[in-house]
Scaffold this active site. Sequence first.
Site, mmCIF file in Angstrom:
data_model
loop_
_atom_site.group_PDB
_atom_site.id
_atom_site.type_symbol
_atom_site.label_atom_id
_atom_site.label_comp_id
_atom_site.label_asym_id
_atom_site.label_seq_id
_atom_site.Cartn_x
_atom_site.Cartn_y
_atom_site.Cartn_z
ATOM 1 C CG ASP A 286 -2.181 0.709 1.118
ATOM 2 O OD1 ASP A 286 -2.361 1.421 0.108
ATOM 3 O OD2 ASP A 286 -3.032 0.579 2.017
ATOM 4 C CG ASP A 345 -8.709 2.924 1.639
ATOM 5 O OD1 ASP A 345 -8.078 2.499 0.647
ATOM 6 O OD2 ASP A 345 -8.251 2.922 2.788
#
Length: 442
Positions: A286, A345
């Site tokens: 990430d 997200d």
Amino acid sequence: MRVVAEIPVSEQGSVHEQGWQSWSPSTRYGLTEQPHRWVDAPQRVVSYRSENSAGRDVFWGEGLLAVDPGDGAAVTLIAAVSPTRSVPSIRAVVRGSVVEVAADGDVEVRVEQSTVDTAFARWADSVADKLELTAPRPAPTTWCSWYQYFTEVAESDVDRNLQLMDSLDLPIDVVQIDDGYQAAIGDWLIPSGRFPDVAGMFARIRDHGRRAGIWTAPFLVSENSRLFAHHPQWLVRDTSGVPVSAGRNWDQQLYALDTTHPGAREHLRTVFITFAAWGIDFHKIDFTYAAALPGVRHEDVTPIEAYRMGLLLIREAIGDAYLLGCGAPLLPSIGLVDAMRVSPDIAATWASYNGDASMPGQFGATLNGVSRAFQHGRFWVNDPDCILARPGIERREDWARHVSRFGGLRGSSDGVDQLDDWGLETTRRLLSEPVPRYFVES
């Protein structure tokens, strides 16, 4: 910038932006609409191309942009010539009945008598052919700790969910522990107090007959980490020698690891070889944009070259393990990851907390998931982000429909004991559905 196209348009014309990385807004705009841009200055580094100075008065794609004249005439697509090596910024300005397109690097101009989605898919096919890419491996189904427990996840939470997965016979291949197992961002092999035996936790996952997965932000270094304290020479710096900011998160300043520095490279290699020894064969990496930030490095390479050097190192260290990119520059990642997050997200709410479409929220996640559907099956498996189906998730039915239509990688992130009957049934269905090879045909 050099003008590369002047395209006549009607009032129904539109411009289709493709953003820099996973979280950067990517969508279609009418000619009079204002495009989505950062709201808070720190987010410009975290979610957008940091050196990009575009505001809301121009349209701006990173390596890829399309113009639909809106009157049935051919679509014009402007794309990077060598997207894994150089990603030019592409600017589109509406001047009366003409859209003027300019770029700051080498681009090709393609004219397609098709929809924009089909034009994107045909371009992606041409890139895949040129790079001799093979069809991406199908994604395993996953359970991720993040959206239920966030950084407070503990070993006991994972153990409890493992028991429930078994008793309910949920079709979950990989149990992925997200942020919270480690002491700090950058200190991946030092456990937090909630995970006294990280290696043992992964062994228990495997004992349950499931694959072990882990989250890292491998190219980030937080200011409170031991890595930052002990090895400041491993950071990307500006021309005056000051570490380059990689943004702010976790209530602290973040910096970028120099993926060309021998010490930093050995550190990364040790981390991922250790994970392999623990039996981990699914990796979510990430915030990888950090490796591509402009700055001074140990070796004189471009930011994109430095980024690919970092990804290649990880790829070599983990062998055949499944690799999911997130917060990642998209075009420079082609050929190096199995799956890619194509959106910001997800969140329990439809809108982000501050109106920035790159921040967590179902609106931005849906926006990007639709616009980047053409990438699935060509560059990688598209990850729309996790299934959230527990009560209290705003518009959970809409999100489930989006995952069903555009979800290549299917992963649950609810505490299993938090699911009601609808949530459990929906999660089981979404994890069991076959995923098509393409979401957009060419």
